[in-house]
Enzyme design. Structure first.
Site, short mmCIF file in Angstrom:
data_model
loop_
_atom_site.label_atom_id
_atom_site.label_comp_id
_atom_site.label_asym_id
_atom_site.label_seq_id
_atom_site.Cartn_x
_atom_site.Cartn_y
_atom_site.Cartn_z
N ASN A 14 0.83 -1.20 0.00
CA ASN A 14 0.00 0.00 0.00
C ASN A 14 0.87 1.26 0.00
OD1 ASN A 14 -3.03 -0.44 0.12
ND2 ASN A 14 -2.31 -1.97 1.59
N ARG A 65 2.81 -0.06 26.30
CA ARG A 65 2.24 0.46 25.05
C ARG A 65 2.33 1.99 25.02
NH1 ARG A 65 -0.82 -2.23 21.33
NH2 ARG A 65 -1.25 -4.04 22.62
N HIS A 109 -8.21 -1.01 6.04
CA HIS A 109 -8.54 -2.26 6.72
C HIS A 109 -9.11 -3.22 5.68
CE1 HIS A 109 -9.48 -4.85 10.10
NE2 HIS A 109 -10.66 -5.09 9.54
C1 GAR Z 1 -3.33 -4.87 3.98
O1 GAR Z 1 -4.21 -5.87 3.51
C2 GAR Z 1 -4.05 -4.02 5.00
O2 GAR Z 1 -5.39 -3.82 4.73
C3 GAR Z 1 -3.86 -4.85 6.24
O3 GAR Z 1 -2.55 -5.34 6.16
C4 GAR Z 1 -2.19 -5.48 4.79
C5 GAR Z 1 -0.90 -4.75 4.57
O4 GAR Z 1 -0.40 -5.00 3.29
N1 GAR Z 1 -4.05 -4.05 7.41
C6 GAR Z 1 -4.67 -4.51 8.50
O5 GAR Z 1 -5.06 -5.64 8.63
C7 GAR Z 1 -4.81 -3.47 9.61
N2 GAR Z 1 -5.85 -3.84 10.50
P1 GAR Z 1 0.85 -4.18 2.74
O6 GAR Z 1 1.93 -4.20 3.83
O7 GAR Z 1 1.28 -4.91 1.52
O8 GAR Z 1 0.39 -2.78 2.45
#
Ligand code: GAR
Length: 208
Positions: A14, A65, A109
C-alpha cells in the site's frame, strides 16, 4: 508541498501504491518517511528503493504500550507530517497517540467495515459465507477499526476462494482506494458530518 509519514509492519504494497500515485499524478505532496515497528519489515527495503528515509521503533524495546506510542509519536513529529498513513501497521494505538494525530490519520482495513474488525478478516468472511468482501479506508479514531469511512472497495467472494486468494483480490483494490482517499484528504475535498464522510464534488466513495 505536504508531508506524508507512513507506518507499516509488513510488505508495504500500500505504501508503494501511494508513492507511485504521488509521482504519477504529480501530487503536491510526498512521503517523507516510512517508519516500522519491525526492523525486518520488507516495506522498509521497498521505501529505501524509492529513496525515502526509513526508521524503526521496535515495540519490543518498550515496557508499555504508552511508552512505545509516545516514542513513536515523537519520532513522527520530527518529520512534520500533514498526514499520517497507517499501511499495514499491526499495532493497536493508544488514545493519546490517536488524539495527537486525529483528523490527519488514515488507515486501510481489509474488510467492509464495520464488518470484520480486527484480524483474520478474509478467513472470517469465507467462514461466514459472505458473497462480498472488500476494503475500507477510514479516519483513525480511538475506537479500533471504527473511524469515519472515506472509501470502500467491494470484490466478490468466489466459491473456490482461499484466505490467500481473497486477500490478494482485496489487496489489489486497496491499492486503488488508498491513494485515492489520501489524495482527497490532501486536497481538502472531504467533509465529515455526524460521522459520515462525503466528497465536496460528490465523487464516488464506493469503488467496484
Ligand atoms: C493490507 O491488507 C491491510 O489492509 C492490512 O494489512 C495489509 C498490509 O499489506 N491491514 C490490516 O489488517 C490493519 N488492521 P501491505 O503491507 O502490503 O500494504
Amino acid at each position: 508541498m505536504k508531508n506524508i509519514v507512513v507506518l507499516l509492519s509488513g510488505q508495504g504494497s500500500n505504501m508503494d501504491a501511494i508513492v507511485r500515485a504521488c509521482a504519477a499524478e504529480k501530487w503536491d505532496a510526498g512521503v517523507c518517511a516510512v517508519i516500522s515497528n519491525r526492523a525486518d519489515a520488507p516495506g522498509l527495503a521497498l521505501a529505501k528503493a524509492h529513496g525515502i528515509p526509513t526508521a524503526v521503533v521496535d515495540h519490543k524495546n518498550f515496557a508499555t504500550r504508552d511508552a512505545f506510542d509516545s516514542a513513536l509519536a515523537d519520532l513522527i513529529d520530527t518529520y512534520r507530517p500533514d498526514w499520517l498513513v497507517l499501511a499495514g501497521f499491526m499495532r493497536i494505538l493508544t488514545p493519546a497517540f490517536v488524539q495527537r494525530f486525529e483528523g490527519r490519520m488514515l488507515n486501510v482495513h481489509p474488510s467492509l467495515l464495520p464488518a470484520f474488525t480486527g484480524l483474520h478478516t478474509h478467513k472470517r468472511a469465507i467462514a461466514a459465507g459472505c458473497k462480498l468482501a472488500g476494503a475500507t479506508v477510514h479516519f483513525v479514531t480511538p475506537d479500533l477499526d471504527h473511524g469515519p469511512i472515506v472509501a470502500q472497495a467491494v470484490v466478490p467472494v468466489l466459491p473456490t476462494d482461499t484466505e490467500a486468494s481473497l486477500a490478494a483480490r482485496v489487496l489489489a483494490r486497496e491499492h486503488v482506494i488508498y491513494p485515492l482517499a489520501l489524495r482527497w484528504c490532501l486536497e481538502g475535498a472531504l467533509r465529515t458530518a455526524d460521522g459520515v464522510v462525503s466528497h465536496r464534488d460528490g465523487a464516488a466513495q464506493l469503488i467496484t
